[in-house]
Scaffold this active site. Sequence first.
Site, short mmCIF file in Angstrom:
data_model
loop_
_atom_site.label_atom_id
_atom_site.label_comp_id
_atom_site.label_asym_id
_atom_site.label_seq_id
_atom_site.Cartn_x
_atom_site.Cartn_y
_atom_site.Cartn_z
N HIS A 1 0.84 -1.21 0.00
CA HIS A 1 0.00 0.00 0.00
C HIS A 1 0.88 1.26 0.00
CE1 HIS A 1 -2.77 -2.88 2.28
NE2 HIS A 1 -3.50 -2.55 1.24
N GLN B 1 -18.24 -5.84 -1.11
CA GLN B 1 -17.40 -6.64 -2.01
C GLN B 1 -17.02 -8.00 -1.43
OE1 GLN B 1 -14.20 -3.57 -2.01
NE2 GLN B 1 -12.82 -5.32 -2.06
N LEU C 1 2.93 -9.26 -0.67
CA LEU C 1 2.39 -8.66 0.54
C LEU C 1 0.87 -8.59 0.43
CD1 LEU C 1 4.76 -5.66 1.39
CD2 LEU C 1 4.95 -8.06 2.01
#
Length: 282
Positions: A37, A61, A185
């Site tokens: 991120h 979602q 990750l």
Amino acid sequence: MNIITKVSDFENFIASIKSKNQSIGFVPTMGALHYGHLSLIKKSKTDCDITIASIFVNPKQFNNQTDFEKYPIQIDHDVNLLENVACDVLFLPNKDEIYSSDFIMPSFNLGKMNEVMEGKFRPGHFEGVITVVYRLFELVKPNKAYFGLKDFQQLAVIKKMTEYFHLPIEIVPCTTIREKDGLALSSRNLRLDKMQRIEALFIYQSLILCKELVPKNSPLSLKKLIEDLYIQSSLKLEYIEFINPIDLTILEESWVQGAVACIVAYCGEVRLIDNMCVFECV
Ligand code: AMP
């Protein structure tokens, strides 16, 4: 870092940025942040005047309620990481404001893209993704928005939605960040125990193997070979597909430039996703 939770405060903030003609880079996330991120935030900071990250675990979602309930939440840790990379703003809205009664998602059909891989195995998932990204775009009004190539199909779907609605937003794809040993990750890695963390590496290894075996196989024969390998492993393969990177069609007989191997596998109860370009990558 400026942390904004209320939509009305956020709208005022965006209006003031726009009045100064400053460019906005946007990184939407579901939190439990990691260096993947942060790489998106860093890219936005080099490109844009103001970088805004959002954290919102989007219930729409998740097609699996347990997955939603177990999604890791660690706001203090996230705020620390964001401050370390000098993110300008964190938008931290609540569900009722994101899905307020006056928000209407215009109709949009994903077509064939929604019939393969995540679209096939997670019914309703991309409808949820599209809805939240559309709503966030409407609020943030970014010039550029940053998405990881790790979620290859998601990136393609968001690009298609942005083009369909003629949104004046550049979608910027960002490289997948991996652990030293190759594991991509993911916020979900937090749910792996020590043994599973070792086992999960098989996903990366199988992607590397695909790349090595491409010259001697058709997509279909390689798919079969990898499926057999997973049967002998401790992971449960949900799918492996080789796809055309442009339209996400599934390759069977022959390879195309930039072909991508996409894998989803369960490590215990944890669903992990990864992909790699395996043929004539640029
Ligand atoms: P998420 O919080 O999982 O919804 O992810 C938010 C954004 O970060 C998405 O655009 C992801 O594709 C991206 N992302 C997640 N993991 C990685 C990674 N390992 N490397 C680069 N980007 C990532």
